[in-house]
Motif scaffolding. Sequence first.
Motif, PDB file in Angstrom:
ATOM      1  N   TRP A   1     -13.826  13.515 -53.965  1.00  0.00           N
ATOM      2  CA  TRP A   1     -14.018  12.948 -55.311  1.00  0.00           C
ATOM      3  C   TRP A   1     -12.663  12.809 -55.980  1.00  0.00           C
ATOM      4  CZ3 TRP A   1     -18.129  15.236 -59.226  1.00  0.00           C
ATOM      5  CH2 TRP A   1     -18.114  14.484 -60.397  1.00  0.00           C
ATOM      6  N   GLN A   2     -12.008  13.953 -56.220  1.00  0.00           N
ATOM      7  CA  GLN A   2     -10.637  13.878 -56.746  1.00  0.00           C
ATOM      8  C   GLN A   2      -9.595  13.786 -55.623  1.00  0.00           C
ATOM      9  OE1 GLN A   2     -12.817  16.254 -58.288  1.00  0.00           O
ATOM     10  NE2 GLN A   2     -13.132  14.844 -59.990  1.00  0.00           N
ATOM     11  N   THR A   3     -10.013  14.040 -54.402  1.00  0.00           N
ATOM     12  CA  THR A   3      -9.137  13.904 -53.240  1.00  0.00           C
ATOM     13  C   THR A   3      -9.852  13.055 -52.201  1.00  0.00           C
ATOM     14  OG1 THR A   3      -9.933  15.734 -51.856  1.00  0.00           O
ATOM     15  CG2 THR A   3      -8.418  16.293 -53.650  1.00  0.00           C
ATOM     16  N   GLN A   4      -9.133  12.619 -51.212  1.00  0.00           N
ATOM     17  CA  GLN A   4      -9.776  11.971 -50.069  1.00  0.00           C
ATOM     18  C   GLN A   4     -10.658  12.990 -49.350  1.00  0.00           C
ATOM     19  OE1 GLN A   4      -9.548   8.726 -48.851  1.00  0.00           O
ATOM     20  NE2 GLN A   4      -8.269   8.049 -50.550  1.00  0.00           N
ATOM     21  N   GLY A   5     -11.665  12.482 -48.626  1.00  0.00           N
ATOM     22  CA  GLY A   5     -12.584  13.367 -47.920  1.00  0.00           C
ATOM     23  C   GLY A   5     -12.022  13.897 -46.619  1.00  0.00           C
ATOM     24  N   VAL A   6     -12.883  14.566 -45.863  1.00  0.00           N
ATOM     25  CA  VAL A   6     -12.423  15.341 -44.700  1.00  0.00           C
ATOM     26  C   VAL A   6     -12.944  14.810 -43.371  1.00  0.00           C
ATOM     27  CG1 VAL A   6     -12.064  17.427 -46.045  1.00  0.00           C
ATOM     28  CG2 VAL A   6     -14.308  17.014 -44.997  1.00  0.00           C
ATOM     29  N   MET A   7     -13.424  13.566 -43.332  1.00  0.00           N
ATOM     30  CA  MET A   7     -13.885  13.006 -42.065  1.00  0.00           C
ATOM     31  C   MET A   7     -12.695  12.533 -41.242  1.00  0.00           C
ATOM     32  SD  MET A   7     -17.483  11.033 -42.453  1.00  0.00           S
ATOM     33  CE  MET A   7     -18.983  11.991 -42.479  1.00  0.00           C
ATOM     34  N   ALA A   8     -12.007  13.490 -40.644  1.00  0.00           N
ATOM     35  CA  ALA A   8     -10.830  13.212 -39.830  1.00  0.00           C
ATOM     36  C   ALA A   8     -10.606  14.387 -38.892  1.00  0.00           C
ATOM     37  CB  ALA A   8      -9.603  12.995 -40.708  1.00  0.00           C
ATOM     38  N   ASP A   9      -9.895  14.133 -37.814  1.00  0.00           N
ATOM     39  CA  ASP A   9      -9.566  15.227 -36.890  1.00  0.00           C
ATOM     40  C   ASP A   9      -8.738  16.301 -37.585  1.00  0.00           C
ATOM     41  OD1 ASP A   9     -10.763  14.587 -34.383  1.00  0.00           O
ATOM     42  OD2 ASP A   9      -9.263  13.020 -34.071  1.00  0.00           O
ATOM     43  N   TYR A  10      -7.790  15.871 -38.428  1.00  0.00           N
ATOM     44  CA  TYR A  10      -6.877  16.810 -39.083  1.00  0.00           C
ATOM     45  C   TYR A  10      -6.751  16.469 -40.562  1.00  0.00           C
ATOM     46  CZ  TYR A  10      -5.437  18.018 -34.343  1.00  0.00           C
ATOM     47  OH  TYR A  10      -5.436  18.431 -33.031  1.00  0.00           O
ATOM     48  N   VAL A  11      -6.821  17.497 -41.407  1.00  0.00           N
ATOM     49  CA  VAL A  11      -6.621  17.329 -42.844  1.00  0.00           C
ATOM     50  C   VAL A  11      -5.749  18.467 -43.355  1.00  0.00           C
ATOM     51  CG1 VAL A  11      -8.855  16.192 -43.135  1.00  0.00           C
ATOM     52  CG2 VAL A  11      -8.665  18.664 -43.500  1.00  0.00           C
ATOM     53  N   THR A  12      -5.115  18.258 -44.496  1.00  0.00           N
ATOM     54  CA  THR A  12      -4.369  19.324 -45.162  1.00  0.00           C
ATOM     55  C   THR A  12      -5.089  19.722 -46.437  1.00  0.00           C
ATOM     56  OG1 THR A  12      -2.996  17.722 -46.355  1.00  0.00           O
ATOM     57  CG2 THR A  12      -2.133  18.564 -44.267  1.00  0.00           C
ATOM     58  N   VAL A  13      -5.092  21.028 -46.706  1.00  0.00           N
ATOM     59  CA  VAL A  13      -5.683  21.554 -47.941  1.00  0.00           C
ATOM     60  C   VAL A  13      -4.781  22.662 -48.465  1.00  0.00           C
ATOM     61  CG1 VAL A  13      -8.070  20.992 -47.369  1.00  0.00           C
ATOM     62  CG2 VAL A  13      -7.112  23.185 -46.641  1.00  0.00           C
ATOM     63  N   PRO A  14      -4.853  22.958 -49.765  1.00  0.00           N
ATOM     64  CA  PRO A  14      -4.088  24.088 -50.303  1.00  0.00           C
ATOM     65  C   PRO A  14      -4.521  25.399 -49.644  1.00  0.00           C
ATOM     66  CG  PRO A  14      -4.942  22.703 -52.069  1.00  0.00           C
ATOM     67  CD  PRO A  14      -5.604  22.248 -50.823  1.00  0.00           C
ATOM     68  N   ASP A  15      -3.624  26.341 -49.573  1.00  0.00           N
ATOM     69  CA  ASP A  15      -3.932  27.593 -48.872  1.00  0.00           C
ATOM     70  C   ASP A  15      -5.026  28.402 -49.556  1.00  0.00           C
ATOM     71  OD1 ASP A  15      -2.457  28.399 -51.055  1.00  0.00           O
ATOM     72  OD2 ASP A  15      -0.930  29.489 -49.912  1.00  0.00           O
ATOM     73  N   TYR A  16      -5.343  28.080 -50.817  1.00  0.00           N
ATOM     74  CA  TYR A  16      -6.429  28.788 -51.505  1.00  0.00           C
ATOM     75  C   TYR A  16      -7.783  28.090 -51.328  1.00  0.00           C
ATOM     76  CZ  TYR A  16      -5.074  25.237 -54.966  1.00  0.00           C
ATOM     77  OH  TYR A  16      -4.740  24.054 -55.581  1.00  0.00           O
ATOM     78  N   GLY A  17      -7.811  26.925 -50.690  1.00  0.00           N
ATOM     79  CA  GLY A  17      -9.033  26.136 -50.595  1.00  0.00           C
ATOM     80  C   GLY A  17      -9.820  26.350 -49.322  1.00  0.00           C
ATOM     81  N   LEU A  18      -9.812  27.581 -48.800  1.00  0.00           N
ATOM     82  CA  LEU A  18     -10.463  27.891 -47.534  1.00  0.00           C
ATOM     83  C   LEU A  18     -11.184  29.223 -47.612  1.00  0.00           C
ATOM     84  CD1 LEU A  18      -7.291  27.325 -45.326  1.00  0.00           C
ATOM     85  CD2 LEU A  18      -9.185  25.715 -45.464  1.00  0.00           C
ATOM     86  N   VAL A  19     -12.172  29.389 -46.737  1.00  0.00           N
ATOM     87  CA  VAL A  19     -12.763  30.702 -46.506  1.00  0.00           C
ATOM     88  C   VAL A  19     -12.803  30.939 -45.008  1.00  0.00           C
ATOM     89  CG1 VAL A  19     -14.168  30.727 -48.611  1.00  0.00           C
ATOM     90  CG2 VAL A  19     -15.123  29.793 -46.498  1.00  0.00           C
TER      91      VAL A  19
END
Length: 334
Positions: A110-128
């Motif tokens: 929505w505010q970023t591109q989506g994740v339908m890709a082999d590889y994506v980058t996200v901030p280190d706080y955006g994971l579990v």
Amino acid sequence: MQNRIVQLDKTGIEALKVGTTSIPQPAAHEVVVNIKAVSLNFLDLMIVKGDFPTGLPFPYTPGCDGAGIVTAVGEKVSDWQAGDRVALTYVQNFLSGDGIPLQHAVRIGWQTQGVMADYVTVPDYGLVKLPDSLSFEEAATMPVAGVTAWEGLINIARLQLGQTVLVQGTGGVSMFALQIARQAGARVIATTSSDAKAIRLKELGADAVINYKTHPQWQEEVLRLTGGIGADVTLDIAGKDTIRQSLQAVKVNGLVCTAGGVTGSQITLDVYGDLNLNFKRIAGFAVGSRESFKALLKAGIKPLIDKVYPVEDVQTAFRELESGGHFGKLVVTF
């Protein structure tokens, strides 16, 4: 090595294409995730069809939910390492607490591109971090639907042992709500459109099921099943077409959590008859925090998946989502 990626250069399911780009590199506080599975949400369908403008430019990559393996980390990252099994949080900057205003939220797809890709980058706080008990396909269903159901029932409704929960339909949020409610010791009444789905709902633990095709005034059945009292809480998924029935289906001081707007987001209510004089409550909410996601993972819920598609069949997956015939979640794998 190329990075397969699903992109739109215009709106429409038929415009979904699988192409290639270079593999992204992490900035100092970023993590690169090799995406293994992405689950589909109604929001994804709305965006792809052009019914929910994000303001993001074309080419646009859809996908709000993703899970995979960390492959690289930025020089300032200390919490993650290559090989970690992870899921991405949907609202990337909602780490804990009671909510985050729309204007401040950073939502994937929505505010970023989506994740339908082999590889994506996200901030280190955006994971579990994922438990070994969950497959990537299962984990990918949780960031939006699972955390939404958890937020509504556990954090907003404060669900208690012995209460009655009304779940509506057989989409992702409702299926998570059924499982969470049962695990919390609640009685579950479910609605669905077919007798075949009703059988499956009972197998999953629903105490009673109402076919809303044969009982269009399904709120009356909820009242009958509860001795005229009503349910303690429901998550209203459809919005415009169901909100008044949802209010009529809950008890005095009962709670309707507005979890979606599948039939439309503009609603009309009688403040006195629907709310004040019947002592009913409506709570607006959205997907919960990273802290809530971690709590959901600890609860040990096993997500329900209807079908899994390879990324090459992404158009077929979205058409299945559009048809509304699925029972649980639809997943695309990479």
